[in-house]
Design an enzyme around this catalytic site. Structure first.
Site, short mmCIF file in Angstrom:
data_model
loop_
_atom_site.label_atom_id
_atom_site.label_comp_id
_atom_site.label_asym_id
_atom_site.label_seq_id
_atom_site.Cartn_x
_atom_site.Cartn_y
_atom_site.Cartn_z
N LYS A 148 80.73 109.40 7.74
CA LYS A 148 80.61 110.18 8.93
C LYS A 148 79.54 110.89 9.78
O LYS A 148 78.08 110.08 9.42
CB LYS A 148 80.70 112.56 8.35
CG LYS A 148 81.25 113.65 9.49
CD LYS A 148 81.74 114.63 7.90
CE LYS A 148 81.43 115.83 8.56
NZ LYS A 148 81.59 116.76 7.79
N SER A 181 86.13 119.40 7.89
CA SER A 181 85.10 118.54 9.08
C SER A 181 85.05 117.01 9.12
O SER A 181 84.70 116.70 10.41
CB SER A 181 84.26 119.32 9.59
OG SER A 181 83.14 118.82 8.51
N SER A 232 84.87 120.28 3.56
CA SER A 232 85.43 119.15 4.79
C SER A 232 85.86 118.35 4.13
O SER A 232 85.80 116.96 5.23
CB SER A 232 84.32 119.12 5.68
OG SER A 232 84.24 120.46 6.15
N1 GLN Z 1 86.35 124.86 7.96
C1 GLN Z 1 84.97 124.75 7.15
C2 GLN Z 1 83.92 125.69 8.17
O1 GLN Z 1 84.56 125.70 9.37
C3 GLN Z 1 83.69 124.26 6.12
C4 GLN Z 1 83.56 123.44 7.22
C5 GLN Z 1 82.68 122.12 5.64
O2 GLN Z 1 82.84 122.45 4.72
N2 GLN Z 1 81.62 121.16 6.66
O3 GLN Z 1 82.78 126.47 8.57
#
Ligand code: GLN
Length: 470
Positions: free
Chosen positions: A73, A148, A172
């Protein structure tokens, strides 16, 4: 090819690491329109592959991931390579050092093929908040891959690599894994070093793994886990899981999760639980009262922490500078206004508000208290009621591209089942359990959550679940 077939093939010189890596790049370019990668590292990867092949042919020692292509990532640092975090503000940023996980993987001779797409600074649930455009679901490209860690999921589900690193703050890894039919691990907080991971919400962030199978996930986790002197929250890994057999284990079903799960989605999970019962697993309904506060607690904690963490991207210390004909403050404002996307700005505003004098106790202070309640409730559950928990991962099937991004609150609610594990600091493993319908290519997933440092147990139950699915 599965990770083990690649590694064994390379070790036994049936295939060369160079040809494996060339194959990976051929797939990456063939599936370019899925937009899984922000940067590909072809030259660097081929040089490493050549080195692995040479060492093997000379009979020298190689690591246990010899020749295995892996995607990372793009919020994880690799020395001398671009790290954008999918933000315009960092589009030209080159990291001067390697993240700890990169060192660990490369010490075992894994080959990093590229940096994957994500929601800007890992803030999002669909992969649509990227400066580089949305990553598309390989199962049907009119749908999101989930965020994400969108590009990491695309790279594995699209068969470009067999394993990828993602990061989790609230779901994410598990969410894109579930949207793309993969296995996703969010490890125990402190089990993997965060050194070199761009901080979003420091008390929750963790690096984890996306893969096709539980066994491949475990292979990578074993390499990246452990203490690192550069991350004071990392701990020496000690397995805390019980080694009970299937017939002694008690699996808890948190009622608050199932109460709010869409009926259509609960059918598949309940049917799967019946299959598990036939296999000898025992279930018990349990209650985790805090879980109904998961989303608000998560968004107060994370916005507060990110507003502080992102203050370094000011055009002076980090991030591109927009020159204006005025003072330093104006330059900083212009750089941040141009560099950050809408969702990141929204969260910075919310975070500075919850941290402001007069509101700190009412919001951030309260959220910290709630976090302690989560930790206590989960550890009591594992001490007194059950060995692991089984719960849904996503509250819907993947949305179509564009369907959810206009509604931030709907987007925030996507984390309803995932973010408790992050708040409590416990490990969680999401595993696909089969197709939802004949019309759609997506499968549904369940997640197993365990006590801190119980990844071993999650992997072993996860492997049984895989057998029931396939
Ligand atoms: N969907 C969550 C957010 O928008 C989780 C993001 C993550 O785990 N990096 O914060």
């Amino acid at each position: 090819m599965k990770s083990f077939e690649i590694i064994n093939g390379v070790l036994e010189q049936r295939i060369s690491a160079v040809s494996v890596v060339e194959d990976a790049f051929a797939k990456i370019s063939e599936k370019e329109e899925l937009n899984g990668f922000i940067t590909v590292l072809e030259e660097r990867a081929l040089a490493k592959a050549k080195d692995v092949d040479e060492r093997i042919s000379k009979g020298q020692k190689v690591g246990k991931l010899a020749g295995l292509p892996i995607a990372v990532k793009d919020n994880i640092a690799i020395a001398d390579q671009r790290m954008t975090c999918a933000s315009a503000s960092l589009k030209d940023y080159v990291s001067p050092f390697d993240a700890h996980v990169i060192e660990s993987l490369e010490n075992e001779d894994a080959i990093i093929v590229g940096k994957t797409n994500l929601d800007e600074f890992a803030m999002g649930a669909t992969g649509e908040y990227s400066h580089f455009g949305v990553a598309k679901n390989p199962l049907d490209s009119s749908y999101v891959a989930g965020g994400s860690s969108s590009g990491s999921a695309v790279s594995v589900a699209g068969d470009m690599v067999s394993v990828a690193l993602g990061s989790e703050t609230g779901g994410s890894i598990r969410l894109p894994a579930s949207y793309c039919g993969l296995v996703g691990l969010k490890p125990t907080y402190g089990s993997v070093s965060r050194y070199g991971l761009t901080a979003f919400s420091s008390s929750l962030d963790q690096i984890g793994v996306l893969s096709k199978s539980v066994q491949e996930n475990q292979l990578i986790f074993d390499v990246i886990k452990g203490q690192d002197k550069n991350d004071m929250t990392s701990k020496a890994y000690k397995n805390e899981a019980s080694n009970k057999g299937i017939d002694e284990l008690v699996i808890g079903l948190p009622k608050e999760y199932f109460d709010v799960l869409d009926k259509d989605l609960s059918v598949g999970i309940l049917e799967f639980i019946e299959k598990m019962k036939d296999r000898g697993f025992k279930f018990k309904t349990v209650s985790i009262p805090s879980s109904k506060f998961a989303v608000p607690t998560y968004y107060v904690l994370t916005t507060a922490e990110l507003s502080s963490n992102l203050s370094r991207f000011d055009g002076v210390r980090y991030s591109s500078r927009v020159d204006v004909d005025a003072g330093v403050m104006e330059m900083i404002m212009a750089s941040r206004s141009e560099g950050f996307g809408q969702e990141v700005k929204r969260r910075i505003m919310l975070g500075t508000y919850v941290l402001s004098a007069g509101y700190y106790d009412a919001y951030y202070g309260k959220a910290l208290q709630a976090k302690s309640n989560f930790e206590r409730e989960f550890s009591e559950i594992f001490a007194n009621e059950c060995d692991i928990l089984l719960a849904p991962v996503a509250n819907s099937l993947p949305p179509k591209i564009g369907e959810r991004c206009e509604d931030p609150v709907a987007m925030y609610n996507t984390d309803v089942f995932t973010c408790s594990a992050n708040i409590a600091g416990i490990p969680a493993l999401s595993i696909p359990i089969g197709r939802v319908s004949d019309e759609l290519p997506f499968s549904q997933s369940i997640q197993l959550m365990g006590n801190k440092f119980s990844e071993e147990l999650l992997f072993s139950v996860g492997k049984e679940i895989e057998k029931l699915n396939y």
